[in-house]
Enzyme design. Sequence first.
Site, PDB file in Angstrom:
ATOM      1  N   LYS A 121     -13.084 -74.397  35.595  1.00 43.75           N
ATOM      2  CA  LYS A 121     -13.623 -75.442  34.708  1.00 43.75           C
ATOM      3  C   LYS A 121     -14.102 -76.649  35.498  1.00 43.75           C
ATOM      4  O   LYS A 121     -15.167 -77.216  35.222  1.00 43.75           O
ATOM      5  CB  LYS A 121     -12.550 -75.882  33.701  1.00 43.75           C
ATOM      6  CG  LYS A 121     -12.272 -74.873  32.612  1.00 43.75           C
ATOM      7  CD  LYS A 121     -13.213 -75.047  31.432  1.00 43.75           C
ATOM      8  CE  LYS A 121     -12.961 -73.995  30.374  1.00 43.75           C
ATOM      9  NZ  LYS A 121     -13.649 -74.219  29.122  1.00 43.75           N
ATOM     10  N   TYR A 127     -16.876 -68.359  36.140  1.00 44.51           N
ATOM     11  CA  TYR A 127     -16.090 -68.498  34.922  1.00 44.51           C
ATOM     12  C   TYR A 127     -16.096 -67.172  34.165  1.00 44.51           C
ATOM     13  O   TYR A 127     -16.220 -66.117  34.757  1.00 44.51           O
ATOM     14  CB  TYR A 127     -16.588 -69.690  34.083  1.00 44.51           C
ATOM     15  CG  TYR A 127     -15.507 -70.185  33.172  1.00 44.51           C
ATOM     16  CD1 TYR A 127     -14.315 -70.675  33.712  1.00 44.51           C
ATOM     17  CD2 TYR A 127     -15.628 -70.132  31.796  1.00 44.51           C
ATOM     18  CE1 TYR A 127     -13.275 -71.084  32.904  1.00 44.51           C
ATOM     19  CE2 TYR A 127     -14.599 -70.546  30.982  1.00 44.51           C
ATOM     20  CZ  TYR A 127     -13.421 -71.020  31.540  1.00 44.51           C
ATOM     21  OH  TYR A 127     -12.396 -71.422  30.737  1.00 44.51           O
ATOM     22  N   ARG A 150      -1.958 -68.827  27.199  1.00 47.36           N
ATOM     23  CA  ARG A 150      -2.968 -68.093  26.425  1.00 47.36           C
ATOM     24  C   ARG A 150      -4.285 -68.141  27.197  1.00 47.36           C
ATOM     25  O   ARG A 150      -5.209 -68.880  26.843  1.00 47.36           O
ATOM     26  CB  ARG A 150      -3.130 -68.739  25.032  1.00 47.36           C
ATOM     27  CG  ARG A 150      -3.931 -67.887  24.055  1.00 47.36           C
ATOM     28  CD  ARG A 150      -4.483 -68.738  22.923  1.00 47.36           C
ATOM     29  NE  ARG A 150      -5.388 -69.784  23.387  1.00 47.36           N
ATOM     30  CZ  ARG A 150      -6.668 -69.586  23.704  1.00 47.36           C
ATOM     31  NH1 ARG A 150      -7.193 -68.376  23.636  1.00 47.36           N
ATOM     32  NH2 ARG A 150      -7.407 -70.600  24.101  1.00 47.36           N
ATOM     33  N   GLU A 183      -6.160 -76.963  28.459  1.00 44.34           N
ATOM     34  CA  GLU A 183      -6.893 -75.698  28.543  1.00 44.34           C
ATOM     35  C   GLU A 183      -5.947 -74.510  28.394  1.00 44.34           C
ATOM     36  O   GLU A 183      -4.949 -74.394  29.110  1.00 44.34           O
ATOM     37  CB  GLU A 183      -7.608 -75.610  29.895  1.00 44.34           C
ATOM     38  CG  GLU A 183      -8.650 -74.526  29.981  1.00 44.34           C
ATOM     39  CD  GLU A 183      -9.859 -74.779  29.100  1.00 44.34           C
ATOM     40  OE1 GLU A 183     -10.414 -73.789  28.566  1.00 44.34           O
ATOM     41  OE2 GLU A 183     -10.250 -75.939  28.948  1.00 44.34           O
ATOM     42  N   ASP A 184      -6.251 -73.636  27.441  1.00 42.72           N
ATOM     43  CA  ASP A 184      -5.552 -72.362  27.272  1.00 42.72           C
ATOM     44  C   ASP A 184      -4.044 -72.508  27.056  1.00 42.72           C
ATOM     45  O   ASP A 184      -3.237 -71.740  27.599  1.00 42.72           O
ATOM     46  CB  ASP A 184      -5.845 -71.427  28.455  1.00 42.72           C
ATOM     47  CG  ASP A 184      -7.268 -70.877  28.384  1.00 42.72           C
ATOM     48  OD1 ASP A 184      -7.932 -71.095  27.358  1.00 42.72           O
ATOM     49  OD2 ASP A 184      -7.720 -70.238  29.348  1.00 42.72           O
ATOM     50  N   ASN A 226     -13.439 -64.135  24.332  1.00 43.41           N
ATOM     51  CA  ASN A 226     -13.598 -63.845  25.756  1.00 43.41           C
ATOM     52  C   ASN A 226     -12.369 -63.111  26.274  1.00 43.41           C
ATOM     53  O   ASN A 226     -11.283 -63.237  25.715  1.00 43.41           O
ATOM     54  CB  ASN A 226     -13.761 -65.153  26.532  1.00 43.41           C
ATOM     55  CG  ASN A 226     -15.104 -65.800  26.281  1.00 43.41           C
ATOM     56  OD1 ASN A 226     -16.129 -65.144  26.274  1.00 43.41           O
ATOM     57  ND2 ASN A 226     -15.087 -67.108  26.051  1.00 43.41           N
ATOM     58  N   ASP A 254     -10.441 -78.210  25.066  1.00 50.55           N
ATOM     59  CA  ASP A 254     -11.703 -77.472  25.063  1.00 50.55           C
ATOM     60  C   ASP A 254     -11.662 -76.290  24.105  1.00 50.55           C
ATOM     61  O   ASP A 254     -12.669 -75.949  23.492  1.00 50.55           O
ATOM     62  CB  ASP A 254     -12.023 -76.999  26.483  1.00 50.55           C
ATOM     63  CG  ASP A 254     -13.454 -76.488  26.606  1.00 50.55           C
ATOM     64  OD1 ASP A 254     -14.359 -77.120  26.046  1.00 50.55           O
ATOM     65  OD2 ASP A 254     -13.643 -75.444  27.254  1.00 50.55           O
ATOM     66  N   ASP A 255     -10.498 -75.669  23.960  1.00 53.20           N
ATOM     67  CA  ASP A 255     -10.393 -74.507  23.073  1.00 53.20           C
ATOM     68  C   ASP A 255     -10.564 -74.910  21.610  1.00 53.20           C
ATOM     69  O   ASP A 255     -11.129 -74.151  20.820  1.00 53.20           O
ATOM     70  CB  ASP A 255      -9.038 -73.822  23.270  1.00 53.20           C
ATOM     71  CG  ASP A 255      -8.809 -73.421  24.714  1.00 53.20           C
ATOM     72  OD1 ASP A 255      -9.614 -72.641  25.237  1.00 53.20           O
ATOM     73  OD2 ASP A 255      -7.843 -73.908  25.325  1.00 53.20           O
TER      74      ASP A 255
END
Length: 640
Positions: A259, A188, A241, A331-332, A496, A354-355
């Site tokens: 993930k 990751y 993103r 996610e993202d 990150n 999750d973000d």
Amino acid sequence: MISLNGSSFLNKSNIRLCAITRSSDFQRKSGLVVLNCLSRGGERKIRALMESTLKEVRDGASVLDVDGKSAVGGGVQDVYGEDQATEDQFVTPWAVTVASGYLLLRDPHHNKGLAFSEKERDAHYLRGLLPPSVVSQELQEKKLMHNLRQYQVPLQKYTALMDLQERNEKLFYKLLIDHVEELLPIVYTPTVGEACQKYGSILRRPQGLYISLKEKGKILEVLKNWPEKRIQVIVVTDGERILGLGDLGCQGMGIPVGKLALYTALGGLRPSACLPVTIDVGTNNEKLLKDEFYIGLRQRRATGKEYAELLHEFMCAVKQKYGEKVLIQFEDFANHNAFELLAKYGTSHLVFNDDIQGTASVVLAGVVAALKLVGGTLAEHTFLFLGAGEAGTGIAELIALEMSRQTGAPLEETRKKIWLVDSKGLIVSSRKESLQHFKKPWAHDHEPIKNLLDAVRSIKPTVLIGSSGAGKTFTKEVVEAMASFNEKPLILALSNPTSQSECTAEEAYTWTKGRAIFASGSPFGPVEYDGKIFVSGQANNAYIFPGLGLGLVMSGAIRVHDDMLLAASEALAEQVTQENYDKGLIFPPFTNIRKISAHIAAKVAAKAYELGLASHLPQPENLVKYAESCMYSPLYRSYR
């Protein structure tokens, strides 16, 4: 005429095609299957039977499906014997057989390489296909770690691990579980970011489902193409993103794949129950659009109605195919879509971002743990964020919720302890009309301030949190200002990958003369300052989402509630020991991550039962032990 069962041998030299063997369940229903195995002239009969069987699989009612009891891992049947299996439990890996074990060696679910025993080599037509040596899984693991450590470039390690996952699933997860602290930065962040940037060049074999605008109107059929029929967790991205790297389009698939590897390694979800998905609606990244190796749609991103309709079809198809209790992790996604999707589907699906929610939960846990080092209650501290996107506002909201729960004060009041800075400066009331809807709750009465340094000097926060995705923004002046009015400033640089971190661990410790309590989103090595070694923590979402997912699955939860996120934070904070505090750590080491995940899962499941959102009844007496019993084991099984 030859009778076939789960371990039959074919010894006719003129046989070119072998029939389909049946599971023990099918044998119970239909009796022993007897087929004519013919040479060239009889192939059409066998082919017709195989096509008929494959049609049954496609229709969701395969004769090869294993009927019977639900698995402990949350109601999904255990096709591969992944739950509660030991080396003494025999598993027959065959669904379709040939007169050679060649295909078995290319099945990652069951391949053991040189660890196949002498008996297994005879029973499964492996003689001559492997060197004569028989080795243990432990020796295989030792050899692979030795080989991995020879690589100097992290991306080389990443591709080597992905290759291993595609050929020997259990060995991949055993490596990851046993060496989690060493391999987590490879599987990751930060390495996965580079992998996504170069995904078109390093792609060897597709992992997961790619659903593009070409599949609009046919998504349910696309889901049927995935070989596993019983899915518990889906991680989906549209690639707009990716970490702090921006729009990577279809190449964002590395994120769902990574993930879900962590869902299995850290949370114990079965690999066969996990599905990575990338929604490809195009990309606005001009560099990718001009890249001849780009693997996605070569068009600008679809937006508005076209985008919404595709996502809605996907969400409906997933629920129709896999049921009410499948966890869908967003996610993202870009800010504007992330908040909208969570709000739209949070009341009708089991969804989690999750973000927004995972980051918030892990940061809240770190802040709660840090209070033992800096003193005071949560409500006695003042928070300043750099970054007011989905991560920043999500963290702020969960901190405000926890303050409200602890003090009994209204949420509107606890929000006033939290300030946010975006690209235009401090978010204040005079900007309210021009703000996006998710920023408006954080617009407080204050004079406008254009930059972070002036905001720090004016607000005088005790906690500084970076979620901006912009590297080097916690400058020396900013950090020194924090140290000027805090004995132990709490500084969290969460962006990150490492290149986008607001500051490094070395900078935080040096500029505060060793007084900072520091954690980051990506890992940093130990820092020596003034003769003392400082070890910084990593506020990694991997602490939270695997355990949260396990808790939701094992309880059969039908919705995610904010109280579950607070319960996960509390459980994580409880795992920080005095030994960790003595080193200045506010997160526990990843070496204990499966134990941590079991405790988080237990707290989340308990909250699901308390809120009436759990469907797996009755509630187990000891949820921690139950969580541990649900976890996937990467140890090899013996095959009969």
